[in-house]
Scaffold this motif. Structure first.
Motif, mmCIF file in Angstrom:
data_model
loop_
_atom_site.group_PDB
_atom_site.id
_atom_site.type_symbol
_atom_site.label_atom_id
_atom_site.label_comp_id
_atom_site.label_asym_id
_atom_site.label_seq_id
_atom_site.Cartn_x
_atom_site.Cartn_y
_atom_site.Cartn_z
ATOM 1 N N ASP A 123 37.764 46.241 43.217
ATOM 2 C CA ASP A 123 36.725 46.934 43.978
ATOM 3 C C ASP A 123 36.979 46.891 45.481
ATOM 4 N N VAL A 124 37.399 45.733 45.993
ATOM 5 C CA VAL A 124 37.538 45.544 47.433
ATOM 6 C C VAL A 124 38.977 45.716 47.897
ATOM 7 N N GLY A 125 39.930 45.240 47.095
ATOM 8 C CA GLY A 125 41.339 45.375 47.450
ATOM 9 C C GLY A 125 41.991 44.094 47.903
ATOM 10 N N PHE A 126 41.191 43.054 48.170
ATOM 11 C CA PHE A 126 41.769 41.772 48.564
ATOM 12 C C PHE A 126 40.789 40.651 48.235
ATOM 13 N N LYS A 127 41.307 39.425 48.184
ATOM 14 C CA LYS A 127 40.474 38.273 47.844
ATOM 15 C C LYS A 127 41.195 37.003 48.272
ATOM 16 N N LYS A 128 40.479 36.089 48.927
ATOM 17 C CA LYS A 128 41.076 34.809 49.302
ATOM 18 C C LYS A 128 40.630 33.720 48.340
ATOM 19 N N ALA A 200 44.896 38.207 36.224
ATOM 20 C CA ALA A 200 43.467 38.021 35.974
ATOM 21 C C ALA A 200 42.634 38.775 37.009
ATOM 22 N N TRP A 201 43.134 38.858 38.237
ATOM 23 C CA TRP A 201 42.412 39.566 39.303
ATOM 24 C C TRP A 201 42.467 41.071 39.114
ATOM 25 N N THR A 202 43.642 41.608 38.814
ATOM 26 C CA THR A 202 43.808 43.061 38.684
ATOM 27 C C THR A 202 43.490 43.574 37.290
ATOM 28 N N GLU A 203 43.527 42.683 36.301
ATOM 29 C CA GLU A 203 43.377 43.052 34.893
ATOM 30 C C GLU A 203 44.440 44.058 34.462
ATOM 31 N N MET A 269 45.528 31.289 49.385
ATOM 32 C CA MET A 269 46.261 32.401 48.765
ATOM 33 C C MET A 269 45.410 33.660 48.916
ATOM 34 N N VAL A 270 45.955 34.684 49.539
ATOM 35 C CA VAL A 270 45.271 35.969 49.657
ATOM 36 C C VAL A 270 45.901 36.937 48.672
ATOM 37 N N LEU A 271 45.103 37.392 47.730
ATOM 38 C CA LEU A 271 45.521 38.427 46.785
ATOM 39 C C LEU A 271 45.196 39.778 47.417
ATOM 40 N N TYR A 272 46.106 40.727 47.309
ATOM 41 C CA TYR A 272 45.833 42.027 47.919
ATOM 42 C C TYR A 272 46.634 43.120 47.226
#
Length: 454
Positions: A123-128, A200-203, A269-272
């Protein structure tokens, strides 16, 4: 201009405008749009300052034409800092300085084209988050053993993604088997440990793309705001170590188009979604160093969602199943061979089809054959000097195979790079080695296919 003087000039400009940059960085929730901190969609940043009459007293001062549709500039005279940045590149490269402008043109073009053309998976495109213990343990132990063995990072002439002419970057390569604990086993272990978290984040089911080491930025460093070239799609940054006087945030533009400055500590860790989320570090680093590792994956077209559907329509899982039945794999089944993360009818689809008239991925794409090592990339690009350096550090890379069984020799032969081929053969490459782990072609076969047999 040196890195220290660049940082000083930028800081001085900010102070003159009231130190507003510091307040923005201190509060990562404060948002602004593109072309404020760094050129993203245009060649220039906003000069529409809050104190201008049409902003401070709009009732009595109509907005001049040049400021119409220009965002408010709360960060000071950023344009002067950017002009200094670009002039530094031009001066450094002299006669090749025009390449700096071309790189900027390409960077801005990608920033405009890719985000609107990409399938997004979050939804947002990134996550820390905090890095999984298993991932960070591998990286931290490698860093602690080898952080004194940094090698200068090579950048192509005119590259503007970092201000390496003022603040050189260095690498501690996880691929270098001469370093303690380094080599392909470590690289694969980091990939495997990180994959579950990003999946798990992107599915989405992911295939590894790029992981080449720990980059070390030094005082005054700037990272231009950019999107990553495909197929670097689902990615992660892990901060390994830092010695800074103040936080050095990564500025990310989420799917809402607004900037968020995300600060990191070692182990964060920043996922993006690096193919569609513009990201960079436009504010000069204040401190001694900042070390990050970058881990990149590509969705293979198989969604892990229950009955998931992509934007272009259709059940992804069912498409994947049918593709496997007919011998195709992942995204090769979608969009007539086009990767599933490119949206049908988008500008990127037009570009992709123009460059892939036969509906197949370009042979000259580093990742089309699964190439992930620096030796593969150097061989493919005909970069003899880099290849020599790589082989001097780890001679075994002459036999390194990517996930499709390609060795550097196959890449060099296919590209018609005679000096590369000669160097690899002199270092023990086998002229009879076949791709696809024995079921594909030899180097001579690929040279002949591309018309390089003479």
């Amino acid at each position: 201009m040196t890195a220290r003087s660049f940082a000083f000039v930028f800081g001085a400009l900010v102070v003159m405008l009231g130190g507003l940059t510091s307040s923005v960085l201190a509060n990562k929730e404060e948002k602004y749009g593109v072309d404020v901190s760094f050129p993203i969609h245009k060649w220039e940043v906003s000069t529409n300052y809050p104190w201008l009459p049409h902003n401070s007293d709009p009732a009595n001062n109509p907005t001049p034409k040049q400021y119409q549709d220009m965002p408010i500039q709360p960060l000071g005279d950023v344009q002067a800092a950017y002009s200094s940045f670009l002039d530094g590149c031009r001066d450094h490269y002299g006669k090749k300085g025009r390449a700096c402008d071309q790189t900027e043109k390409d960077r801005i073009g990608m920033n405009l084209r890719q985000p609107q053309s990409m399938q997004n998976y979050t939804d947002v495109g990134f996550k820390k988050i905090r890095a999984p213990e298993a991932v960070f343990k591998l990286i931290k132990e490698f860093w602690e053993k080898n952080h004194l063995n940094q090698s200068p990072e090579r950048w192509p002439a005119g590259n503007t993604y970092t201000n390496h002419w003022d603040a050189p970057t260095y690498m501690v390569s996880v691929e270098d088997s001469r370093l303690r604990g380094g080599g392909h086993k470590l690289k694969k272990a980091i990939w495997d440990a990180a994959r579950d978290t990003i999946q798990a984040w992107t599915e989405e089911e992911l295939t590894e793309c790029s992981l080449y080491g720990i980059r070390v930025y030094n005082e005054g460093a700037v990272l231009a705001s950019h999107v990553d070239r495909m197929p670097l799609v689902s990615s992660a940054i892990i901060n390994v170590a830092q010695d800074v006087d103040e936080p050095w945030p990564i500025e990310v533009y989420g799917h809402d188009g607004k900037a968020t400055n995300v600060t990191m500590e070692p182990g964060d860790m920043v996922l993006y979604e690096s193919h569609s989320v513009v990201h960079g570090r436009p504010f000069p680093l204040k401190g001694r160093f900042y070390a990050n590792v970058f881990i990149h994956f590509e969705p293979n077209g198989h969604s892990l969602r229950h009955e998931a559907r992509v934007e272009s329509g259709g059940d992804v899982a069912e498409k994947y199943r049918r593709a496997v039945e007919r011998g195709a794999g992942g995204h090769e089944a979608d969009h007539d061979g086009m990767p599933s993360y490119i949206v049908a009818g988008s500008p990127e689809e037009t570009k992709w089809k123009r460059e892939h008239a036969d509906g197949r991925r370009s042979k000259m794409n580093s990742f089309a054959t699964g190439s992930t090592s620096l030796a593969h990339r150097a061989a493919q690009g005909g970069d003899v000097d880099t290849l020599k350096d790589v082989l001097d550090k780890d001679g075994e890379l002459v036999h390194a195979k990517d996930k499709n069984g390609w060795e550097p020799l196959h890449e060099g032969a296919r590209g018609g790079h005679k000096e590369v081929v000669e160097l690899l053969l002199a270092n023990g490459a086998s002229i009879n080695e076949r791709t696809n782990f024995g079921d594909g072609g030899t180097a001579l076969y690929y040279a002949q296919e591309e018309g390089h047999s003479s």
